[in-house]
Scaffold this active site. Structure first.
Site, PDB file in Angstrom:
ATOM      1  N   GLU A  70       5.913   4.892   6.857  1.00  0.00           N
ATOM      2  CA  GLU A  70       6.324   4.076   8.000  1.00  0.00           C
ATOM      3  C   GLU A  70       5.880   2.651   7.682  1.00  0.00           C
ATOM      4  O   GLU A  70       4.718   2.300   7.850  1.00  0.00           O
ATOM      5  CB  GLU A  70       5.653   4.586   9.289  1.00  0.00           C
ATOM      6  N   VAL A  76       0.844  -1.199   0.000  1.00  0.00           N
ATOM      7  CA  VAL A  76       0.000   0.000   0.000  1.00  0.00           C
ATOM      8  C   VAL A  76       0.885   1.257   0.000  1.00  0.00           C
ATOM      9  O   VAL A  76       0.535   2.275  -0.604  1.00  0.00           O
ATOM     10  CB  VAL A  76      -0.987  -0.003   1.194  1.00  0.00           C
ATOM     11  N   CYS A  81       4.935  -3.847  14.326  1.00  0.00           N
ATOM     12  CA  CYS A  81       5.850  -3.618  13.210  1.00  0.00           C
ATOM     13  C   CYS A  81       7.305  -3.855  13.600  1.00  0.00           C
ATOM     14  O   CYS A  81       8.108  -4.258  12.769  1.00  0.00           O
ATOM     15  CB  CYS A  81       5.667  -2.209  12.665  1.00  0.00           C
TER      16      CYS A  81
HETATM   17  P1  NAD Z   1      -3.867  -1.614   7.085  1.00  0.00           P
HETATM   18  O1  NAD Z   1      -4.392  -2.762   6.312  1.00  0.00           O
HETATM   19  O2  NAD Z   1      -4.676  -1.059   8.177  1.00  0.00           O
HETATM   20  O3  NAD Z   1      -3.515  -0.485   6.037  1.00  0.00           O
HETATM   21  C1  NAD Z   1      -2.995   0.757   6.412  1.00  0.00           C
HETATM   22  C2  NAD Z   1      -3.878   1.831   5.855  1.00  0.00           C
HETATM   23  O4  NAD Z   1      -3.894   1.782   4.431  1.00  0.00           O
HETATM   24  C3  NAD Z   1      -5.328   1.717   6.309  1.00  0.00           C
HETATM   25  O5  NAD Z   1      -5.787   2.972   6.722  1.00  0.00           O
HETATM   26  C4  NAD Z   1      -6.040   1.201   5.068  1.00  0.00           C
HETATM   27  O6  NAD Z   1      -7.370   1.631   4.985  1.00  0.00           O
HETATM   28  C5  NAD Z   1      -5.217   1.757   3.941  1.00  0.00           C
HETATM   29  N1  NAD Z   1      -5.238   0.910   2.750  1.00  0.00           N
HETATM   30  C6  NAD Z   1      -5.210  -0.446   2.717  1.00  0.00           C
HETATM   31  N2  NAD Z   1      -5.200  -0.887   1.432  1.00  0.00           N
HETATM   32  C7  NAD Z   1      -5.222   0.214   0.655  1.00  0.00           C
HETATM   33  C8  NAD Z   1      -5.212   0.426  -0.774  1.00  0.00           C
HETATM   34  N3  NAD Z   1      -5.184  -0.593  -1.644  1.00  0.00           N
HETATM   35  N4  NAD Z   1      -5.234   1.690  -1.228  1.00  0.00           N
HETATM   36  C9  NAD Z   1      -5.249   2.732  -0.355  1.00  0.00           C
HETATM   37  N5  NAD Z   1      -5.269   2.580   0.988  1.00  0.00           N
HETATM   38  C10 NAD Z   1      -5.256   1.358   1.492  1.00  0.00           C
HETATM   39  O7  NAD Z   1      -2.534  -1.951   7.776  1.00  0.00           O
HETATM   40  P2  NAD Z   1      -1.451  -2.896   7.259  1.00  0.00           P
HETATM   41  O8  NAD Z   1      -0.835  -2.293   6.056  1.00  0.00           O
HETATM   42  O9  NAD Z   1      -1.899  -4.316   7.165  1.00  0.00           O
HETATM   43  O10 NAD Z   1      -0.478  -2.771   8.536  1.00  0.00           O
HETATM   44  C11 NAD Z   1       0.453  -3.698   8.784  1.00  0.00           C
HETATM   45  C12 NAD Z   1       1.780  -3.294   8.182  1.00  0.00           C
HETATM   46  O11 NAD Z   1       2.134  -2.016   8.650  1.00  0.00           O
HETATM   47  C13 NAD Z   1       2.909  -4.198   8.561  1.00  0.00           C
HETATM   48  O12 NAD Z   1       3.758  -4.365   7.465  1.00  0.00           O
HETATM   49  C14 NAD Z   1       3.615  -3.439   9.660  1.00  0.00           C
HETATM   50  O13 NAD Z   1       4.957  -3.787   9.833  1.00  0.00           O
HETATM   51  C15 NAD Z   1       3.445  -2.055   9.185  1.00  0.00           C
HETATM   52  N6  NAD Z   1       3.502  -1.128  10.298  1.00  0.00           N
HETATM   53  C16 NAD Z   1       4.519  -0.250  10.346  1.00  0.00           C
HETATM   54  C17 NAD Z   1       4.623   0.612  11.419  1.00  0.00           C
HETATM   55  C18 NAD Z   1       5.717   1.620  11.517  1.00  0.00           C
HETATM   56  O14 NAD Z   1       5.635   2.476  12.383  1.00  0.00           O
HETATM   57  N7  NAD Z   1       6.743   1.565  10.683  1.00  0.00           N
HETATM   58  C19 NAD Z   1       3.678   0.563  12.425  1.00  0.00           C
HETATM   59  C20 NAD Z   1       2.643  -0.343  12.329  1.00  0.00           C
HETATM   60  C21 NAD Z   1       2.551  -1.178  11.248  1.00  0.00           C
END
Ligand code: NAD
Length: 478
Positions: free
Chosen positions: A226, A208, A260
């Protein structure tokens, strides 16, 4: 004025449909009045956020329990208390971080004067994930407000109870004219991403992240990503393995591995792995009891999709402890896999669940090589008591952060920048870095009309002028 924009399925009652262009237009108008710039307004927003976390603790704890089965203590440590501390730190330093800083000038420019003024960027879009749905929404929001911006927050639809709680409560504690919450998933985020925001702050996975970066490129919108990745934990020979095991278990199984910066896998020599295995097992029993499914300290997997994804990584022949699952309650037992190598399924992607593979290497050199051959991790943990090993990892590996002898804790130090490098992200925040990413450091130079020293560089050029210029503006290096 509307404060919360809801997704289409929630709009049967006639509430507003999301129109991202209109939303941005409205917020640009609010920002344009200058009301978000004074220190008093910024301080009031941060104080409001902190008050919300304290007065509404019960509501957030309930939402986090509904979304992720989080214990109230864990919710306080990793979400509410953590975010509150971050805000307190920013509040304490805000005045000095945002004060214009005078900058020295070379002799030939004097008596001009220079300073660097931090100006807010404008309207910021914050897109947050589900795994720490309070912290990862509010910490960037606090940074953006501290820097004097208007903000649209898009919480994750995958943690719906927390998303709804943020949407309900935020307008009561921060200025609803300048802070809006847009609830929803992919369609809403896609709509938001059509707009030329002044900055996009995204936390989530790399797939994403690429979508966000591409959308932002169309408008040259600056982006902070992030992201995640596989954060290794190397365990050296000669360390206190009991302490290492307890800390690794804590870092790995907090939030059922959905962190994460959780240690993704352990990498060590066979001798260390064999000694570590029973200690990992003991630490899991000490923390979560004989049956972790009965422990109120152990969380659940956020949804069926992630449950299925993580369950498939458990290959029976490699299970060294745990391995049990229950799809109905989305429970996955704290699991350790042994005898796996870099080609195993669990080593192909970030695990983001309670499964800990043990990877055997011949020593420090092989571990450094193994880590260096993969994407740069968000965090790297090295359990060692040897200065030489520490120096080796500092010098020869690259990661978002490097911590010796403890996972996760670097996130809790507000004076340390937090963020990834390479595939684990771009840009840093927390503390002063949050002010830096959400503002523009504008150089302001004040050149007096008299004396007109610039006459030295006006044409026509004479040999005397050229000599003077060479001597004073670009003097030869000695
Ligand atoms: P998620 O699925 O909640 O997605 C994050 C955001 O992106 C959400 O608000 C969602 O609505 C939006 N989103 C999802 N698919 C989308 C698309 N196709 N187009 C536009 N927007 C979209 O969360 P996630 O990505 O599954 O989170 C987990 C990941 O995040 C892991 O890889 C984790 O390591 C990483 N993470 C990083 C940190 C950091 O601080 N670096 C913190 C937490 C999580």
């Amino acid at each position: 004025m509307t404060q919360t924009i809801r997704p289409p399925e929630a709009q049967a009652d006639g509430r507003d449909q999301l129109d991202a262009a209109l939303l941005l237009h409205e917020l640009r108008g609010v920002f344009g009045t200058g009301m978000t710039k004074p220190l008093a307004w910024r301080t009031a927003q941060l104080t409001g956020l902190r008050r919300m976390l304290s007065e509404q603790e019960a509501a957030f704890v309930e939402a986090l329990d509904a979304d992720l089965g989080k214990h109230s203590a864990e919710s306080w440590i990793t979400e509410l208390g953590y975010t509150s501390n971050e805000i307190t730190h920013v509040l304490k330093e805000l005045k000095s971080w945002t004060r214009p800083r005078s900058a020295p000038l070379p002799l030939w420019m004097r008596p001009a004067r220079a300073k660097v003024v931090r100006e807010p960027l404008g309207v910021v879009l914050v897109i947050s994930p589900w795994n720490y749905p309070v912290q990862l929404a509010l910490a960037p929001l606090a940074g953006a407000l501290a820097a004097g911006n208007a903000v649209v927050l898009k919480p994750s639809e995958v943690a719906p109870a927390t998303s709804a709680t943020l949407a309900r409560l935020l307008p009561r504690y921060v200025d609803p004219a300048a802070v809006r919450v847009v609830e929803g998933g992919v369609p809403e985020t896609t709509e938001l991403l059509t707009q030329p925001w002044d900055h996009i702050f995204f936390t989530g996975n790399g797939t994403v992240g690429r979508v966000v970066l591409e959308a932002a490129a169309r408008h040259l919108t600056p982006v902070t990503l992030e992201l995640g990745g596989k954060s290794p934990a190397f365990v050296d020979e000669g360390v206190d393995l009991d302490t290492a095991a307890r800390r690794i278990v804590w870092g790995k199984y907090t939030n059922a591995g959905q962190t994460c910066v959780a240690p993704d896998y352990v990498i060590a020599t066979r001798r260390v792995l064999d000694a570590l295995k029973p200690l990992l097992d003991k630490a899991i029993r000490d923390f979560y009891g004989e049956d972790p499914s009965q422990s109120d300290a152990y969380g659940r997997i956020v949804n069926e999709r992630h449950f299925g994804r993580i369950s498939r990584l458990i290959t029976e022949e490699h299970v060294a402890r745990g391995g049990g699952t229950d799809s109905e309650s989305r429970y996955i037992e704290p699991t350790v896999l042994d005898g796996v190598d870099g080609d195993h399924l669990a080593m192909q992607e970030e695990i983001f669940g309670p499964i800990l593979p043990l990877i055997e290497v011949s020593g420090v050199d092989a571990a450094v090589e193994f880590i260096g051959a993969r994407d740069k991790p968000l965090a790297l943990y090295v359990f060692t008591s040897r200065g030489e090993t520490k120096r080796r990892f500092i010098r020869d590996t690259s990661s978002g952060a490097l911590t010796f002898n403890a996972p996760l804790v670097h996130m809790g130090a507000p004076s340390l920048p937090f963020g990834g490098v390479g595939a684990s992200g771009m840009g840093k925040y927390h503390g002063e870095e949050s002010i830096a990413i959400f503002s523009h450091a504008k150089p302001v130079l004040d050149v007096p009309a008299k004396p007109d020293l610039l006459a030295a560089v006006y044409p026509p050029f004479t040999s005397i002028k050229e000599t003077l210029v060479r001597r004073f503006i670009a003097p030869p290096r000695r």
